[in-house]
Design an enzyme around this catalytic site. Structure first.
Site, PDB file in Angstrom:
ATOM      1  N   LYS A 114      36.130  40.011  46.992  1.00 23.49           N
ATOM      2  CA  LYS A 114      35.547  41.455  46.956  1.00 23.49           C
ATOM      3  C   LYS A 114      34.361  41.673  47.873  1.00 23.49           C
ATOM      4  O   LYS A 114      33.248  40.718  47.631  1.00 23.49           O
ATOM      5  CB  LYS A 114      35.604  41.930  45.485  1.00 23.49           C
ATOM      6  CG  LYS A 114      35.208  43.243  45.244  1.00 23.49           C
ATOM      7  CD  LYS A 114      35.267  43.624  43.581  1.00 23.49           C
ATOM      8  CE  LYS A 114      35.340  45.158  43.275  1.00 23.49           C
ATOM      9  NZ  LYS A 114      35.327  45.242  41.990  1.00 23.49           N
ATOM     10  N   SER A 155      38.641  48.981  40.593  1.00 18.64           N
ATOM     11  CA  SER A 155      38.021  49.159  41.806  1.00 18.64           C
ATOM     12  C   SER A 155      38.229  47.942  42.928  1.00 18.64           C
ATOM     13  O   SER A 155      37.870  48.042  44.071  1.00 18.64           O
ATOM     14  CB  SER A 155      36.426  49.383  41.779  1.00 18.64           C
ATOM     15  OG  SER A 155      35.893  48.009  41.156  1.00 18.64           O
ATOM     16  N   SER A 214      38.392  46.525  36.333  1.00 17.44           N
ATOM     17  CA  SER A 214      38.490  46.523  37.760  1.00 17.44           C
ATOM     18  C   SER A 214      39.196  45.616  38.395  1.00 17.44           C
ATOM     19  O   SER A 214      39.499  45.617  39.619  1.00 17.44           O
ATOM     20  CB  SER A 214      37.282  46.736  38.323  1.00 17.44           C
ATOM     21  OG  SER A 214      36.784  48.151  38.697  1.00 17.44           O
TER      22      SER A 214
END
Lengths: 88, 477
Positions: free
Chosen positions: B71, B146, B170
């Site tokens: 990420k 996310s 997330s």
């Protein structure tokens, strides 16, 4: 709030965010119904103790590598516009 | 992990494994947009190094040659790290996050940096400055967020495993929406050093993988004490893999009543089937009420922005990233922040500033912290007579882009996941069949702090017992 957060909003943004934040704060009123008088607050999920490390020299970031990422640098320091003495 | 085993034995070459994944990326990345950056050259170099280690008789480690996607809020030395925000434009961190160092030392090949909602604030990956990521099962729908880029990268076969961060769901929610395994470990089990902070008392890094066993291995590699994170638990990572096949015989598992109400019927049906699967494997299932989970949403949406407003004060145009010049420093900071942050980030910074401001602190932030205590107490009471808890991961399957324009409806996506962040306990999402439109459904297994071994044992039982007409196959047929 925008001033405290160092943000400047256009008139359209003010309208947009007023609705957005209003909806959330309205929801926040839900907790009003709870009796929390005797409940202590939790600021962190694990018990925090001051963590100390041995006072020895260890590796640090390379200064030139760090300063190379700055928008402006001079004499091994971060350079910023004037802080004092500017007419508002 | 098959790739690591075959690369370590010399049967497969890490370079070939990487090229296979790069081909998958060329075929579909244009459509999915899982990555902010595919690190083709760096990955080829790393894979070649793994192969030469094997050739010279050295063991590259438990993740030998395994492509991993990160990420893009995890620092990678010399490689742009954007948090999908304009404000970090051009920034190349001068150090690696601890999880990156550990994955690379274990032989993993970092294949790229994945898209996210700006600064991890969102549940759909639509709030990225670089455009949304799409769900590999249906490109008219979101992958969740996310960490939507990481979830989509694993679901689309772009990387074997990925790392995400989970502040309110997330990792788990996009894992559920993309049909992969996603784990939020106990707070403090995985170092946050080098993770760009959103809400420091809630953030935790964890793995995405195509299987429960691969997620366990990844967690073992990245977990364990790190002196660079003062909130890191001073213990080694638990050995999960060795216990994975021990089953759930005799375990007491509670279905959380409140989290089954208000979720879509297709999702609720899969959770009940998951409970039956665990029961058939010898677990004792009952329903347990945890009412504070419902108030958790409100507490979360005050606490997380409060911490974010403080953490994101560092983006001021002085030391890194974007600067929009001005006649003085204060004006420079205002111009930089107004130009650099997107709408959702600005909204949360202002909400957090409000919740912490004099006159409102007690009524908002103070009260939210007390609700957090209630969440912890009620989970504690539930775990007094249960080993694990069970719930949906997300109230619905993946939704169409643009479907949640109203902020509260987007925030409701996290209602099942954020209680574990407030309590600091462990939870993971396991794919369990499909729901509406043949899209994947995730079931959430929740465990008390450091209960990862038991949590993964139950996840393995669910994986083995998941309905055979898996959503993954349907989505691709």
């Amino acid at each position: 709030m925008a001033v405290l957060a160092r943000l400047r909003l256009s008139p359209e943004e003010v309208t947009h965010f007023t609705g957005h934040l209003g909806a959330i704060l309205e929801h926040a009123a839900d907790v009003e119904a709870l009796d929390l008088a005797d409940v202590p607050p939790t600021s962190h999920p694990v018990h925090l103790e001051n963590v100390m490390r041995p006072d020895t020299v260890g590796p640090t970031l390379d200064r030139s590598e760090v300063l190379a990422e700055a928008p402006a640098a001079e004499q091994d320091r971060f350079r910023v516009p004037p802080i004092l003495g500017v007419e508002p | 992990m098959e790739i690591a085993a075959r690369v370590r034995s010399g049967e497969w070459s890490a370079v070939d494994v990487l090229e296979g994944h790069l081909e998958a990326i060329s075929a579909r990345e244009g459509e999915i947009h899982a990555f902010n950056l595919v690190m083709v050259d760096e990955a080829r170099e790393a894979a070649a190094a793994v192969d030469s280690a094997v050739a010279s008789g050295r063991d590259p480690g438990p993740l030998a040659g395994v492509p991993v996607a990160l990420k893009d809020n995890m620092c990678t030395r010399g490689v742009p790290t954007t948090c999908s925000s304009r404000i970090l434009d051009g920034w190349r961190p001068p150090y690696d996050a601890t999880v990156v160092t550990r994955a690379v030392e274990a032989g993993a090949v970092v294949i790229g940096k994945t898209n996210l909602d700006e600064f991890a604030m969102g549940s759909s990956t639509e709030h990225s400055a670089f455009g949304p990521t799409l769900n590999p099962h249906d490109t008219t729908r979101v992958p969740g967020g996310s960490s939507g880029g990481s979830a989509a990268a694993v679901a689309a076969g772009f990387s074997s495993v990925a790392l995400g961060s989970d502040t309110g769901g997330s990792i788990r929610q996009p894992a559920a929406l993309c049909g992969v395994v996603g784990v939020k470990p106990t707070y403090g089990l995985v170092s946050r050093y080098g993770l760009v902070a959103f809400a420091s008392s809630l953030d935790q890094i964890g793995p995405f993988a195509g299987s429960v066993a691969d997620a366990a291995l990844m967690l073992e590699v990245i977990g364990g004490h790190d002196p660079m994170d003062s909130t890191s638990i001073p213990r080694p990572a638990p050995d999960i893999s060795a216990h994975l096949d021990r089953g759930v015989e005799g375990m007491r598992i509670g279905l959380i009543t409140e989290l089954l109400e208000g979720v879509d019927p297709d999702v609720a049906a899969r959770v009940h089937e998951a409970a039956e699967t665990l029961s058939a494997a010898g677990a004792v299932i009952d329903e347990v009420s945890v009412p504070a989970t419902l108030y958790g949403l409100t507490a979360y949406y005050l606490i997380a922005p409060a911490e974010a407003s403080s953490n994101l004060a560092r983006f001021d145009g002085v030391r890194y990233g974007l600067r929009v010049d001005g006649p003085d420093t204060a004006e420079m900071m205002i111009r930089t922040r107004s130009a650099g942050f997107g709408d959702e980030v600005k909204a949360r910074i202002m909400l957090g500033t409000f919740a912490l401001s004099a006159g409102y602190y007690e009524a908002f932030y103070g009260k939210a912290q007390k609700v957090r205590t209630l969440v912890r107490r009620e989970f504690g009471a539930a775990y007094a007579d249960h080993d694990l808890l069970l719930s949906p991961t997300s109230p619905s399957v993946a939704f169409p882009l643009g479907a949640k324009a109203d902020p509260m409806s987007m925030y409701m996506c996290d209602v099942c996941t954020l209680p574990s962040n407030l309590s600091g306990e462990a939870a993971m999402s396991v794919p369990f069949g499909s729901g509406a439109h043949g899209l994947p459904v995730g079931v959430q297994v929740l465990a008390p702090a450091m209960g990862e071994v038991e949590m993964f044992r139950a996840a393995a039982v669910l994986e083995a017992g998941a309905p055979s007409e898996s959503a993954t196959e349907e989505g691709r047929s």
